[in-house]
Structure formats: structure tokens, C-alpha cells
Design a protein around this motif. Structure first.
Motif, PDB file in Angstrom:
ATOM      1  N   LYS A 179       0.866  -1.182   0.000  1.00 56.31           N
ATOM      2  CA  LYS A 179       0.000   0.000   0.000  1.00 56.31           C
ATOM      3  C   LYS A 179       0.899   1.227   0.000  1.00 56.31           C
ATOM      4  N   ILE A 180       0.311   2.372  -0.298  1.00 59.04           N
ATOM      5  CA  ILE A 180       1.081   3.613  -0.288  1.00 59.04           C
ATOM      6  C   ILE A 180       0.717   4.347   0.992  1.00 59.04           C
ATOM      7  N   ASP A 181       1.549   4.173   1.983  1.00 60.35           N
ATOM      8  CA  ASP A 181       1.315   4.761   3.301  1.00 60.35           C
ATOM      9  C   ASP A 181       2.681   4.943   3.965  1.00 60.35           C
ATOM     10  N   PHE A 182       3.439   5.905   3.427  1.00 62.88           N
ATOM     11  CA  PHE A 182       4.828   6.078   3.838  1.00 62.88           C
ATOM     12  C   PHE A 182       5.044   7.433   4.512  1.00 62.88           C
ATOM     13  N   SER A 183       5.698   7.385   5.656  1.00 60.96           N
ATOM     14  CA  SER A 183       6.204   8.585   6.314  1.00 60.96           C
ATOM     15  C   SER A 183       7.688   8.347   6.537  1.00 60.96           C
ATOM     16  N   TRP A 184       8.469   8.618   5.499  1.00 60.38           N
ATOM     17  CA  TRP A 184       9.902   8.341   5.571  1.00 60.38           C
ATOM     18  C   TRP A 184      10.631   9.325   6.473  1.00 60.38           C
TER      19      TRP A 184
ATOM     20  N   ALA B 146      11.893  16.224   5.017  1.00 58.45           N
ATOM     21  CA  ALA B 146      10.995  15.101   5.303  1.00 58.45           C
ATOM     22  C   ALA B 146      10.263  14.668   4.036  1.00 58.45           C
ATOM     23  N   ALA B 147       9.899  13.376   3.990  1.00 57.28           N
ATOM     24  CA  ALA B 147       9.195  12.821   2.828  1.00 57.28           C
ATOM     25  C   ALA B 147       7.992  12.008   3.288  1.00 57.28           C
TER      26      ALA B 147
END
Length: 199
Positions: free
Chosen positions: A68-73, A158-159
Motif C-alpha cells: 500500500k502507499i502509506d509512507f512517512s519516511w 521530510a518525505a
């Protein structure tokens, strides 16, 4: 003293009383009528996520399937072999809704993001910015798979990248793995410098 004589009610008074009774009866009946229920969702899909290709400014790349697309890099890199800044991603595959209705597709991104669904550009925020939500609406049919392509770039700091959906029958949530299907091969991602025209 002559006896009192009761006068018949006027036609107007009788008409008002009859109309009031009819309105009361209709209101009660309408309130008691059951509301139509929303159609039940189709069973959850069997997806495994979206195909992803990551590339950074050095030319290093990573290909994988993201459930899934759920990224807090944050300040970190999306993969050990990639840089934390100046990288881009392209996700491709198919999305399968469980309800036949209009959906609101949402992204939260830091930095730029673009999203196509069924060949239609729904979200276009191809700029450097802090975490920002963008949305688009589209009517979808339950069980039908729609092509989806998402492009993302991170300049510095942040990304974040997140894909969610919502509809009248679907509470807002990150699009789950079960409703996302990868394609056999994905094209290379876009350059992370915002272009003047869409790819």
C-alpha cells in the motif's frame, strides 16, 4: 329568549381540517417507511499492492511491490541503497473498488505527486511543498479494475506519500493491499525535477 341555533361550519373550515388530516397521515406514513439500504460491498479482493520503481539522483534504483502507499519516511531513505533526498517513485497497477459509487481519492505528499486513475488525471501537485492533502472525485463500479499510476518526487527534508479513498459507503482509509494489483513491469519513474508538462 329564542333557542340558539348552531350554524354549520363553512366549506373553507371543513377543507382546512381535511387537508390537515391528510398531511398528518402522510407524514406518519413517510416516517414509518423503511429507508433503502445501501448495496452490500463485494468481497475483499486478492491484490498484493502496486509495482514500484524508485530512483535517486545518483542513478541507484529499486524495484519492488509496495502493499500500500502509506509512507512517512521523515528524513530517512525509502530503501537502504537509496538516498534520503532527491529521489522519485512511480507506482503502477490496478485499483478495484468494492462499492459502485462516487469515490474521493486523496493523497498526502511531501513533495510532489500526480495520480491518474482509469487514464484520467485526478491529482496534479507537481511542486515542492510540505505535507499537503489533495483530492479528486470519480465514479467507480464495484469489482471493476481501473488502471492507476502515481508519480512522486522528494527534493529534500521530510518525505511523505499516502493514498486513501472514501465514498458514501466507505469510510476514509488508506487503500488496502487487497484492492491493489501490480502490473507485470513498470516504466521508469519521472525525473525528480518538476517538468513543465505532464508525462
Amino acid at each position: 329568549m329564542p333557542p340558539s341555533i348552531s350554524r354549520p361550519r363553512s366549506n373553507t373550515t371543513l377543507w382546512i381540517a381535511t387537508l390537515s388530516l391528510l398531511l398528518f397521515t402522510f407524514t406518519v406514513a413517510a416516517g414509518a417507511a423503511p429507508r433503502p439500504k445501501a448495496a452490500a460491498p463485494i468481497p475483499a479482493g486478492s491484490g498484493s499492492g502496486l509495482a514500484a520503481v524508485y530512483v535517486d539522483q545518483s542513478g541507484s534504483s529499486v524495484s519492488r511491490v509496495d502493499p500500500k502507499i502509506d509512507f512517512s519516511w521523515g528524513q530517512g531513505a525509502p530503501a537502504p541503497s537509496l538516498r534520503a533526498d532527491d529521489f522519485s517513485v512511480r507506482w503502477t497497477g490496478e485499483l478495484e473498488p468494492r462499492h459502485s459509487e462516487t469515490y474521493t481519492i486523496s493523497t498526502i505528499s511531501d513533495d510532489g505527486i500526480r495520480l491518474w486513475l482509469g487514464g484520467r488525471l485526478l491529482i496534479d501537485k507537481w511542486t515542492v511543498h510540505s505535507a499537503t492533502q489533495n483530492t479528486g472525485t470519480i465514479a467507480l463500479v464495484a469489482g471493476r479494475r481501473y488502471s492507476i499510476k502515481i508519480e512522486f518526487f522528494e527534493r529534500s527534508g521530510a518525505a511523505t506519500a499516502r493514498l486513501s479513498w472514501a465514498s458514501n459507503s466507505q469510510q476514509k482509509q488508506v487503500v488496502p493491499k487487497s484492492q491493489l494489483y501490480p502490473v507485470a513491469s513498470a516504466p521508469p519513474p519521472p525525473a525528480n525535477t518538476p517538468p513543465t508538462t505532464a508525462l
